[in-house]
Design an enzyme around this catalytic site. Structure first.
Site, PDB file in Angstrom:
ATOM      1  N   ARG A   1       0.841  -1.203   0.000  1.00 53.21           N
ATOM      2  CA  ARG A   1       0.000   0.000   0.000  1.00 53.21           C
ATOM      3  C   ARG A   1       0.872   1.248   0.000  1.00 53.21           C
ATOM      4  NH1 ARG A   1      -5.043   0.596   4.034  1.00 53.21           N
ATOM      5  NH2 ARG A   1      -5.694  -1.107   2.680  1.00 53.21           N
TER       6      ARG A   1
ATOM      7  N   THR B   1      -0.868   7.646  -1.212  1.00 53.24           N
ATOM      8  CA  THR B   1      -2.174   7.499  -1.859  1.00 53.24           C
ATOM      9  C   THR B   1      -3.051   6.457  -1.182  1.00 53.24           C
ATOM     10  OG1 THR B   1      -1.424   5.770  -3.387  1.00 53.24           O
ATOM     11  CG2 THR B   1      -1.090   8.069  -4.057  1.00 53.24           C
TER      12      THR B   1
ATOM     13  N   ASP C   1      -5.454 -11.073  11.268  1.00 55.96           N
ATOM     14  CA  ASP C   1      -4.560 -10.948  10.119  1.00 55.96           C
ATOM     15  C   ASP C   1      -4.171 -12.358   9.643  1.00 55.96           C
ATOM     16  OD1 ASP C   1      -1.960 -10.794   8.646  1.00 55.96           O
ATOM     17  OD2 ASP C   1      -2.229  -8.646   8.998  1.00 55.96           O
TER      18      ASP C   1
ATOM     19  N   ASP D   1      -0.280 -13.034   9.276  1.00 53.56           N
ATOM     20  CA  ASP D   1       0.405 -13.200  10.556  1.00 53.56           C
ATOM     21  C   ASP D   1       0.089 -14.554  11.176  1.00 53.56           C
ATOM     22  OD1 ASP D   1       1.734 -10.800  10.521  1.00 53.56           O
ATOM     23  OD2 ASP D   1       0.227  -9.716  11.676  1.00 53.56           O
TER      24      ASP D   1
END
Length: 209
Positions: free
Chosen positions: A104, A108, A200, A203
Site C-alpha cells: 500500500r 495514496t 490478520d 500473521d
C-alpha cells in the site's frame, strides 16, 4: 455483474469455525487454510468443460468423461494467498502457478504491485486468484488489473472470508469476475479489518504476529 458464490458446505463451515478461534495455533491454522481451499476448489472447478472418452476396464469398455484440456492457472496474492496454494494444487496439480505481490502506497493508500510473475501463456488460461481475506477489495482489484494487463480474460477470485464492502469494490471494478467465498461477514471496522473475521491471515499463517 459478478456472481458471489458462497460455499457453505458443512465441512467448510466447521473448519472455518476453528480457523476463526484466536486460540488456534499457527500449525493448525495453516493446515485448515489449505484444507478449506481444497474443499472450495471442488466447487470453483465445477463447471470445467468435459469430453467423452472410451476406457477399457478389466471386464468391458466404459464411456467416461474427462477434462477437455482447459488450461488453468493459480495466482496467490502474496503473502497470505500462499497458504491456499497447496490445497488447490491437490485437486488440480497440472495448473501453473503465478504470484502477485502488493503493497500500500503510504501517500495514496492505494495498492501497488511490486511483483508480478505469471505463466507465459496466461492469456490462454482460466486464472484462479487466491487470497484468504477480501476486506476493502483494493488488493484484489489491483491483482486482477495486473492479470488482465497480461492478456487474461477468464478470472475467478477465491476468498475464505469477505466483507460486503470488498465484494462491492471488486464487482464494480471487474463485473466479469466471479467471487467464491466461504462466508460473507458483517462489515469492516475503522482499521479495515473484517468483522468478526479471523484477524490478520498472513500473521496467523506464518507466525509473525
Amino acid at each position: 455483474m459478478s456472481r458471489v458464490i458462497v460455499i457453505d458446505h458443512p465441512l467448510v463451515m466447521h473448519k472455518l469455525s476453528i480457523l476463526r478461534d484466536k486460540k488456534t495455533g499457527t500449525k493448525v491454522f495453516r493446515e485448515l487454510v489449505s484444507e478449506i481451499a481444497m474443499l472450495m476448489a471442488y466447487e470453483v472447478t465445477r463447471d470445467l468443460p468435459m469430453e467423452e472418452r472410451l476406457v477399457e476396464t478389466p471386464v468391458a469398455v466404459a464411456k467416461t468423461k474427462v477434462l477437455s484440456g482447459k488450461k488453468l492457472g493459480i495466482v496467490p496474492i502474496l503473502r497470505a494467498g500462499l497458504g491456499m496454494v497447496d490445497g488447490v494444487m491437490n485437486l488440480i496439480p497440472a495448473a501453473k502457478i503465478g504470484h502477485i505481490g502488493l503493497y500500500r502506497d503510504p501517500e495514496t493508500l492505494k495498492p501497488v504491485d511490486y511483483y508480478c510473475k505469471l505463466p507465459p501463456d496466461v492469456e490462454e488460461r482460466d486464472i484462479i486468484v487466491l487470497d484468504p481475506m477480501l476486506a476493502t477489495g483494493g488488493s484484489a482489484v489491483a491483482a486482477i488489473d495486473a492479470i488482465k494487463r497480461n492478456g487474461c480474460r477468464s478470472i475467478r477470485l477465491v476468498n475464505l472470508i469477505a466483507a460486503p464492502e470488498g465484494i462491492k469494490t471488486v464487482a464494480d471494478a471487474h463485473p466479469d469476475v466471479d467471487i467464491y467465498v466461504a462466508c460473507v461477514d458483517d462489515e469492516l471496522n475503522e482499521h479495515g479489518y473484517i468483522m468478526p473475521g479471523l484477524g490478520d491471515a498472513g500473521d496467523r499463517l506464518f507466525g509473525t504476529k
